[in-house]
Design a protein around this motif. Sequence first.
Motif, PDB file in Angstrom:
ATOM      1  N   LEU A  28      16.488  -6.889 -24.528  1.00  0.00           N
ATOM      2  CA  LEU A  28      16.173  -6.458 -25.890  1.00  0.00           C
ATOM      3  C   LEU A  28      16.763  -7.413 -26.932  1.00  0.00           C
ATOM      4  CD1 LEU A  28      16.729  -2.597 -25.521  1.00  0.00           C
ATOM      5  CD2 LEU A  28      14.549  -3.813 -25.675  1.00  0.00           C
ATOM      6  N   LEU A  29      17.993  -7.868 -26.681  1.00  0.00           N
ATOM      7  CA  LEU A  29      18.641  -8.771 -27.640  1.00  0.00           C
ATOM      8  C   LEU A  29      17.918 -10.115 -27.711  1.00  0.00           C
ATOM      9  CD1 LEU A  29      21.045  -9.246 -29.546  1.00  0.00           C
ATOM     10  CD2 LEU A  29      22.327 -10.086 -27.564  1.00  0.00           C
ATOM     11  N   SER A  30      17.559 -10.675 -26.548  1.00  0.00           N
ATOM     12  CA  SER A  30      16.870 -11.963 -26.541  1.00  0.00           C
ATOM     13  C   SER A  30      15.459 -11.857 -27.121  1.00  0.00           C
ATOM     14  CB  SER A  30      16.807 -12.514 -25.124  1.00  0.00           C
ATOM     15  OG  SER A  30      16.162 -11.594 -24.258  1.00  0.00           O
ATOM     16  N   ALA A  31      14.771 -10.726 -26.871  1.00  0.00           N
ATOM     17  CA  ALA A  31      13.444 -10.533 -27.464  1.00  0.00           C
ATOM     18  C   ALA A  31      13.530 -10.421 -28.984  1.00  0.00           C
ATOM     19  CB  ALA A  31      12.796  -9.292 -26.868  1.00  0.00           C
ATOM     20  N   LEU A  32      14.595  -9.774 -29.475  1.00  0.00           N
ATOM     21  CA  LEU A  32      14.793  -9.689 -30.920  1.00  0.00           C
ATOM     22  C   LEU A  32      15.113 -11.050 -31.526  1.00  0.00           C
ATOM     23  CD1 LEU A  32      15.064  -7.829 -33.422  1.00  0.00           C
ATOM     24  CD2 LEU A  32      17.478  -7.566 -32.830  1.00  0.00           C
ATOM     25  N   MET A  33      15.910 -11.848 -30.803  1.00  0.00           N
ATOM     26  CA  MET A  33      16.269 -13.165 -31.322  1.00  0.00           C
ATOM     27  C   MET A  33      15.098 -14.140 -31.299  1.00  0.00           C
ATOM     28  SD  MET A  33      19.278 -12.963 -32.447  1.00  0.00           S
ATOM     29  CE  MET A  33      19.547 -14.696 -32.747  1.00  0.00           C
ATOM     30  N   VAL A  34      14.122 -13.915 -30.417  1.00  0.00           N
ATOM     31  CA  VAL A  34      12.915 -14.750 -30.422  1.00  0.00           C
ATOM     32  C   VAL A  34      12.190 -14.619 -31.753  1.00  0.00           C
ATOM     33  CG1 VAL A  34      10.628 -15.009 -29.382  1.00  0.00           C
ATOM     34  CG2 VAL A  34      12.605 -14.778 -27.933  1.00  0.00           C
ATOM     35  N   VAL A  35      12.158 -13.406 -32.292  1.00  0.00           N
ATOM     36  CA  VAL A  35      11.450 -13.155 -33.554  1.00  0.00           C
ATOM     37  C   VAL A  35      12.318 -13.535 -34.754  1.00  0.00           C
ATOM     38  CG1 VAL A  35      10.229 -11.415 -34.896  1.00  0.00           C
ATOM     39  CG2 VAL A  35      10.200 -11.302 -32.409  1.00  0.00           C
ATOM     40  N   VAL A  36      13.620 -13.256 -34.671  1.00  0.00           N
ATOM     41  CA  VAL A  36      14.493 -13.419 -35.823  1.00  0.00           C
ATOM     42  C   VAL A  36      14.899 -14.879 -36.030  1.00  0.00           C
ATOM     43  CG1 VAL A  36      16.757 -12.764 -36.754  1.00  0.00           C
ATOM     44  CG2 VAL A  36      15.312 -11.056 -35.658  1.00  0.00           C
ATOM     45  N   SER A  37      15.058 -15.627 -34.942  1.00  0.00           N
ATOM     46  CA  SER A  37      15.575 -16.995 -35.043  1.00  0.00           C
ATOM     47  C   SER A  37      14.638 -17.888 -35.850  1.00  0.00           C
ATOM     48  CB  SER A  37      15.773 -17.568 -33.634  1.00  0.00           C
ATOM     49  OG  SER A  37      16.280 -18.876 -33.718  1.00  0.00           O
ATOM     50  N   ARG A  38      15.212 -18.676 -36.757  1.00  0.00           N
ATOM     51  CA  ARG A  38      14.420 -19.573 -37.603  1.00  0.00           C
ATOM     52  C   ARG A  38      14.082 -20.878 -36.891  1.00  0.00           C
ATOM     53  NH1 ARG A  38      17.598 -19.028 -43.428  1.00  0.00           N
ATOM     54  NH2 ARG A  38      17.247 -16.789 -43.720  1.00  0.00           N
ATOM     55  N   ASN A  39      14.971 -21.323 -36.031  1.00  0.00           N
ATOM     56  CA  ASN A  39      14.721 -22.554 -35.290  1.00  0.00           C
ATOM     57  C   ASN A  39      13.795 -22.251 -34.115  1.00  0.00           C
ATOM     58  OD1 ASN A  39      14.788 -25.033 -34.064  1.00  0.00           O
ATOM     59  ND2 ASN A  39      16.995 -25.311 -34.331  1.00  0.00           N
ATOM     60  N   SER A  40      12.684 -22.959 -34.042  1.00  0.00           N
ATOM     61  CA  SER A  40      11.702 -22.691 -32.989  1.00  0.00           C
ATOM     62  C   SER A  40      12.227 -23.052 -31.602  1.00  0.00           C
ATOM     63  CB  SER A  40      10.413 -23.457 -33.281  1.00  0.00           C
ATOM     64  OG  SER A  40      10.686 -24.833 -33.455  1.00  0.00           O
ATOM     65  N   ILE A  41      13.100 -24.049 -31.504  1.00  0.00           N
ATOM     66  CA  ILE A  41      13.676 -24.407 -30.199  1.00  0.00           C
ATOM     67  C   ILE A  41      14.572 -23.291 -29.691  1.00  0.00           C
ATOM     68  CG2 ILE A  41      15.140 -26.065 -28.993  1.00  0.00           C
ATOM     69  CD1 ILE A  41      14.156 -28.195 -30.883  1.00  0.00           C
ATOM     70  N   TYR A  42      15.369 -22.695 -30.594  1.00  0.00           N
ATOM     71  CA  TYR A  42      16.193 -21.566 -30.206  1.00  0.00           C
ATOM     72  C   TYR A  42      15.333 -20.369 -29.794  1.00  0.00           C
ATOM     73  CZ  TYR A  42      20.163 -24.083 -32.226  1.00  0.00           C
ATOM     74  OH  TYR A  42      21.138 -25.008 -32.493  1.00  0.00           O
ATOM     75  N   SER A  43      14.199 -20.205 -30.453  1.00  0.00           N
ATOM     76  CA  SER A  43      13.298 -19.101 -30.091  1.00  0.00           C
ATOM     77  C   SER A  43      12.770 -19.268 -28.669  1.00  0.00           C
ATOM     78  CB  SER A  43      12.129 -19.040 -31.071  1.00  0.00           C
ATOM     79  OG  SER A  43      12.570 -18.770 -32.377  1.00  0.00           O
ATOM     80  N   VAL A  44      12.420 -20.500 -28.294  1.00  0.00           N
ATOM     81  CA  VAL A  44      11.936 -20.737 -26.934  1.00  0.00           C
ATOM     82  C   VAL A  44      13.050 -20.518 -25.922  1.00  0.00           C
ATOM     83  CG1 VAL A  44      10.949 -22.467 -25.394  1.00  0.00           C
ATOM     84  CG2 VAL A  44      10.171 -22.319 -27.738  1.00  0.00           C
ATOM     85  N   LEU A  45      14.273 -20.927 -26.248  1.00  0.00           N
ATOM     86  CA  LEU A  45      15.395 -20.708 -25.337  1.00  0.00           C
ATOM     87  C   LEU A  45      15.699 -19.220 -25.169  1.00  0.00           C
ATOM     88  CD1 LEU A  45      17.791 -23.600 -26.423  1.00  0.00           C
ATOM     89  CD2 LEU A  45      16.337 -23.478 -24.407  1.00  0.00           C
ATOM     90  N   PHE A  46      15.613 -18.454 -26.253  1.00  0.00           N
ATOM     91  CA  PHE A  46      15.782 -16.998 -26.132  1.00  0.00           C
ATOM     92  C   PHE A  46      14.624 -16.369 -25.358  1.00  0.00           C
ATOM     93  CE2 PHE A  46      18.686 -17.335 -29.884  1.00  0.00           C
ATOM     94  CZ  PHE A  46      19.788 -16.749 -29.263  1.00  0.00           C
ATOM     95  N   LEU A  47      13.437 -16.964 -25.448  1.00  0.00           N
ATOM     96  CA  LEU A  47      12.305 -16.490 -24.651  1.00  0.00           C
ATOM     97  C   LEU A  47      12.565 -16.703 -23.164  1.00  0.00           C
ATOM     98  CD1 LEU A  47       9.386 -15.366 -24.740  1.00  0.00           C
ATOM     99  CD2 LEU A  47       8.591 -17.730 -24.818  1.00  0.00           C
ATOM    100  N   VAL A  48      13.160 -17.841 -22.812  1.00  0.00           N
ATOM    101  CA  VAL A  48      13.535 -18.092 -21.409  1.00  0.00           C
ATOM    102  C   VAL A  48      14.567 -17.059 -20.949  1.00  0.00           C
ATOM    103  CG1 VAL A  48      14.666 -19.752 -19.880  1.00  0.00           C
ATOM    104  CG2 VAL A  48      12.980 -20.539 -21.523  1.00  0.00           C
TER     105      VAL A  48
END
Length: 205
Positions: free
Chosen positions: A15-35
């Motif tokens: 749940l935390l990583s899925a939320l950070m995928v949406v909230v994170s402004r940096n797209s690279i961080y979003s992909v890493l949270f998606l992983v």
Amino acid sequence: MTNSLLFLLFSFFLLLSALMVVVSRNSIYSVLFLVLSFISASSLLFLLESEFISLLFIIIYVGAIAVLFLFVVMMLDIKILNYSKDTLKYFPVGSFIGLVFLIEMFLGIYTNFKSNPYTESFLSNYHINWFDKIDSLTEIEAVGKILYTYYVLQFLIAGIILLLSVIGAVVLALNISSQSNKNKKQLVFKQVARTYKNSLFVHKK
């Protein structure tokens, strides 16, 4: 007890990583949270004894799709912008869409799942381990036995097709053209067979 704690831990990370995928402004961080969310979901499937689907999550989603997303994002060099002005603008519409999806999810659970009729009965504590009663065969072993007995030819054909695709990608990456003959080649024999007379020396003053 240990499985329940691990299930809660991986659910929290999911749940935390899925939320950070949406909230994170940096797209690279979003992909890493998606992983990270894919790995957490595969860990939950491991705890539910669905090993084959869990390994498919890791191999296909993490190993192929998420890495492809990461390469595309890194190659595009997307600039980080300030989206704080547009957050309040789209918050009501996003909240409404999220509420609709949440209601659909709860309706699907309510219509497809029923409560245990033996909760208030003495049969509620009576447990049968069907895993030991029927067969102690795991998912991967069952799929492997079916795949390598009934579908051997199809499996070999798929392997040959993948091998041809890899060979084609390597040939295309070599970039063989008509100017390949003009490339400089290393002649090891001439380098080794040189003498003192045909050698070039550099003297420093």
